[in-house]
Design a protein around this motif. Structure first.
Motif, mmCIF file in Angstrom:
data_model
loop_
_atom_site.group_PDB
_atom_site.id
_atom_site.type_symbol
_atom_site.label_atom_id
_atom_site.label_comp_id
_atom_site.label_asym_id
_atom_site.label_seq_id
_atom_site.Cartn_x
_atom_site.Cartn_y
_atom_site.Cartn_z
ATOM 1 N N GLY A 203 0.782 -1.227 0.000
ATOM 2 C CA GLY A 203 0.000 0.000 0.000
ATOM 3 C C GLY A 203 0.813 1.276 0.000
ATOM 4 O O GLY A 203 0.251 2.376 -0.075
ATOM 5 N N LYS A 204 2.140 1.192 0.044
ATOM 6 C CA LYS A 204 2.984 2.382 0.059
ATOM 7 C C LYS A 204 3.135 2.947 -1.354
ATOM 8 O O LYS A 204 3.357 2.197 -2.313
ATOM 9 C CB LYS A 204 4.372 2.073 0.630
ATOM 10 N N SER A 205 3.057 4.274 -1.466
ATOM 11 C CA SER A 205 3.296 4.941 -2.745
ATOM 12 C C SER A 205 4.786 4.912 -3.062
ATOM 13 O O SER A 205 5.614 4.672 -2.165
ATOM 14 C CB SER A 205 2.818 6.396 -2.677
ATOM 15 N N PRO A 206 5.167 5.167 -4.325
ATOM 16 C CA PRO A 206 6.598 5.230 -4.643
ATOM 17 C C PRO A 206 7.360 6.201 -3.751
ATOM 18 O O PRO A 206 8.483 5.918 -3.326
ATOM 19 C CB PRO A 206 6.606 5.666 -6.115
ATOM 20 N N ARG A 207 6.775 7.373 -3.457
ATOM 21 C CA ARG A 207 7.449 8.344 -2.593
ATOM 22 C C ARG A 207 7.642 7.786 -1.186
ATOM 23 O O ARG A 207 8.715 7.918 -0.594
ATOM 24 C CB ARG A 207 6.625 9.646 -2.541
ATOM 25 N N GLN A 208 6.617 7.138 -0.632
ATOM 26 C CA GLN A 208 6.738 6.555 0.705
ATOM 27 C C GLN A 208 7.771 5.431 0.724
ATOM 28 O O GLN A 208 8.534 5.294 1.692
ATOM 29 C CB GLN A 208 5.369 6.026 1.159
ATOM 30 N N GLN A 209 7.800 4.644 -0.356
ATOM 31 C CA GLN A 209 8.797 3.579 -0.427
ATOM 32 C C GLN A 209 10.205 4.159 -0.452
ATOM 33 O O GLN A 209 11.104 3.671 0.248
ATOM 34 C CB GLN A 209 8.562 2.730 -1.678
ATOM 35 N N LEU A 210 10.391 5.212 -1.247
ATOM 36 C CA LEU A 210 11.717 5.829 -1.329
ATOM 37 C C LEU A 210 12.173 6.348 0.021
ATOM 38 O O LEU A 210 13.342 6.175 0.399
ATOM 39 C CB LEU A 210 11.706 6.973 -2.355
ATOM 40 N N ASP A 211 11.306 7.002 0.740
ATOM 41 C CA ASP A 211 11.680 7.545 2.045
ATOM 42 C C ASP A 211 12.137 6.432 2.987
ATOM 43 O O ASP A 211 13.152 6.569 3.686
ATOM 44 C CB ASP A 211 10.499 8.305 2.662
ATOM 45 N N ALA A 212 11.390 5.325 3.002
ATOM 46 C CA ALA A 212 11.750 4.206 3.879
ATOM 47 C C ALA A 212 13.039 3.535 3.412
ATOM 48 O O ALA A 212 13.890 3.158 4.230
ATOM 49 C CB ALA A 212 10.605 3.186 3.913
#
Length: 711
Positions: A81-90
């Motif tokens: 459920g994570k967006s590409p931006r959220q994935q990048l941050d993590a």
């Protein structure tokens, strides 16, 4: 009151693990082997190098891909459920932590290696005589390859290739003249480390020599500061459906990849502030992907030091066995296969039998044709040599060469050209799908007519990888399997979709459905109260539909035991969802790569009634939907017993090299002790079943049980 049953989680992040974060977890397990005090020192250094190489590729492909999605405004969420931006941050947060841990491991290993008279040294740590030798070497072997480039309005910032490393210098000549900035790119075609002559193994990195002897590059200049840097670029190649000429397209794409968008900028911790500012301005890299380190850049190159001739600091040498059954037939591979199917377990058994299979086919007057898939073949490939020889001997030879094998595209184009010059019919397969199946098909004219011999593999036809990767090579003269293999080749070469396959399943046109059927059968057996179980060994599982189907099996009472080396998006041991699923990852001397499925089929596992399949595919969407793969049922009793009762069971029983996936999504080492079972040691010490033939009578193979007791 009736006991309430646990409810399966519904939120995506509670049902699935992000594939990128799971991969980073895998690379942390690889890095942990560099910290494993049970391993010899140079092997620990090799694991550190591997973790560095892994992280480089992850950055160039996965991080670059997510950044591209963010730049294009794509918001498609991942499985969790994570967006590409959220994935990048993590991801970025974990990448920085991983980089720090790599440098900590290097610091420890440098100290331990120094105690063993192996130094990864700075020039200033050397004595005068060693400095003199290093200076002479720099003057004669390095300086002629260096081209200093000034950076000013008339000399724009030079291009730095993917993986390139350089040093930026801030200089001044004379009191009245202004400062200059110059760049020295480290030559890419020379070894990264130089070994100083002497009994003590002293290695010095070239970039350290460049900074130490900079006065010889810039005579008459005062060096005010310097900074070492390294750049990684977007290296993924997207194939356009309308590409008319794949070879020409990939030649151009490889050139573009070298100049791809910068993704990561690594800087020396002592980088001159002015140099750092210039580098940050010139490379359009997200600030979160600029890494400063007080250690070494480009850890992947440490593998060169691992070649130091110190057997006391390496694993004991291991020589793979050659199948006794082939030797019993005076080395005639075809006679051995015709007698009975056999599976070869690499690297414990030699890849030479695969080479011999193709070489004997090339020189055998009775062989009419050879068909072969090639995904990765390596630099000096005996497989390519055998196919060339076969064509020169008048055989009808067809080679399916996959141009889309990442980072092997250029090599595969070269092999394709060589094969075509020899008269081999070269096919590049589908534009939108990769051909990832590993199949050889040989047709031989015999007394009773034409007979087909097949090789199905879980790994590539790569002799170097076959010494490091655990893989399976299945040889058979089963004519139904031969007919199916022929239909698979016709599908690739002529787009003729097979109407009916007798035994094998092929993706993307039926393998997924076959897996569903097999899992559903176990669910049905569990609901009837019959024994039900699934064992599998994979490199990765990320496909949501397959994961959901395994969750369904778990909830029905099917016991699922999984050995997944790398990415695992499945959550194990969650009440109400996956309490009957266990997952472990094995990281050790060899890289686990074989893929096997087994289904209980109404009997307690392991049993002769279980359905066993060897496959080239992982449980990933790309393997099931965008690649040509094969899944082969195993009916021969001895081969069946080997795959189920040796390979799968030993992997399940392994404790010493295993990491258990816990319900919280974290991997933890399993307990070890004096009697801890190590599957690699078991396979190195004991012969396999199907390659032994009559020799089994004189050497009983220890059998394993689920309780870990030999019987």
């Amino acid at each position: 009151m009736a006991e309430e049953l646990p409810v399966a989680p519904e939120a995506p992040e509670d049902r699935y693990v992000n594939r990128e974060l799971s991969w980073l977890s895998f690379n942390r397990r690889v890095l942990a082997e560099s910290e494993n005090t049970d391993y010899p020192l140079l092997e620990r250094l090799r694991f550190l190098s591997i973790s560095g190489s892994n992280l480089d590729e992850f950055t160039m492909v996965r991080i670059a891909g997510l950044e591209g999605q963010v730049q294009r405004g794509i918001e498609t969420p991942g499985i969790d459920g994570k967006s590409p931006r959220q994935q990048l941050d993590a991801i970025r947060e974990q990448v920085l932590e991983l980089e720090d841990r790599q440098q900590e491991s290097l610091d420890i290993l440098r100290g331990l290696l120094r105690d063993e008279n192996i130094l990864i040294a700075l020039p200033d740590e050397l004595d005068k005589q060693q400095i003199k030798w290093l200076d002479d070497y720099f003057t004669t072997d390095i300086l002629p390859l260096i081209t200093p480039q000034v950076i000013d309005p008339s000399h724009p910032f030079p291009f730095v290739a993917n993986g390139g490393m350089g040093v930026l210098f801030r200089l001044k000549r004379g009191k009245r003249k202004g400062e200059l900035v110059e760049m020295v790119l480290i030559p890419a075609n020379v070894p990264r480390f130089v070994r100083v002559p002497g009994d003590k193994a002293i290695y010095v990195a070239i970039e350290q020599m460049v900074t130490r002897f900079a006065a010889e590059i810039f005579p008459g200049f005062k060096i005010l500061g310097d900074g070492i840097f390294r750049v990684l670029r977007d290296s993924d190649i997207e194939v356009e459906d309308e590409a008319e000429d794949l070879v020409r397209y990939f030649r151009t794409a490889i050139q573009r990849r070298r100049r791809g968008r910068a993704v990561l900028l690594e800087l020396d911790d002592e980088c001159d502030p002015a140099a750092e500012t210039l580098l940050r301005d010139q490379f359009d890299v997200d600030a979160a992907m600029i890494v400063k380190t007080g250690g070494m850049l480009g850890l992947t190159d440490l593998d060169a030091i691992c070649d130091e001739p110190r057997p006391d600091l390496k694993f004991p040498p291991f020589s793979p066995r050659y199948p006794e059954r082939v030797l019993a037939h005076d080395g005639d591979v075809f006679t051995a296969i015709r007698e009975k199917d056999m599976v070869i377990h690499h690297p414990y058994e030699s890849f030479e039998v695969v080479v011999d299979f193709l070489h004997q086919a090339a020189v055998d007057p009775a062989v009419v044709s050879i068909k072969q898939t090639l995904y990765r073949a390596g630099d000096q490939s005996p497989v390519i040599a055998a196919l060339v020889e076969a064509a020169q001997n008048g055989k009808a030879v067809t080679a399916v060469v996959e141009l889309k094998a990442r980072f092997d595209e250029e090599r595969n184009i070269r092999w394709a050209n060589e094969l075509e010059r020899a008269g081999v019919q070269v096919i590049y397969g589908f534009t939108e799908w990769k051909t990832h199946a590993k199949v050889s098909l040989v047709v031989r004219r015999e007394e009773d007519g034409y007979r087909t011999y097949c090789h199905f593999g879980t790994g590539n036809y790569h002799p170097i990888n076959a010494k490091i990767y655990t893989d399976l090579s299945y040889f058979t003269a089963d004519q139904a399997l031969g007919r199916d293999a022929a239909k698979m080749f016709n599908f690739i070469t002529g787009y003729i979709e097979p109407d009916e396959l007798e035994k094998i399943a092929i993706s993307p046109i039926g393998m997924r459905e076959r897996l569903y059927e097999l899992i559903d059968a176990e669910i049905a057996n569990a609901k009837k109260g019959k024994p039900a179980g699934i064992w599998c060994k994979l490199n990765a599982i990320t496909n949501q539909a397959i994961i959901d189907k395994l969750y369904e099996a778990s909830q029905a009472g099917v016991e699922v035991r999984m050995v997944v080396r790398g990415i695992c998006s499945l959550r194990a041991g969650i009440p109400g969802m996956s309490e009957n699923i266990s997952v472990k990852s094995i990281i050790g001397r060899f890289l686990e790569h074989a893929r096997v499925w087994a289904f209980a089929n109404g009997k307690e596992m392991p049993s002769r009634q279980a359905k066993v399949f060897l496959t080239s595919a992982d449980a990933m969407s790309r393997n099931l939907d965008r690649r040509v793969e094969v899944m082969v049922p195993i009916s021969n009793k001895t081969v069946h017993d080997q795959l189920l009762g040796q390979v799968l069971l030993a992997n399940i029983l392994d404790v010493e090299q295993s990491w258990r996936l816990d319900p919280d999504g974290q991997y933890r080492r399993m307990r070890t002790g004096e009697d801890a079972f190590n599957c690699h040691e078991y396979f190195m010490s004991n012969p396999s079943l199907s390659g032994r033939g009559s020799a089994l009578k004189s050497h009983d193979v220890p059998r394993l049980s689920l309780h870990g007791e030999k019987r």
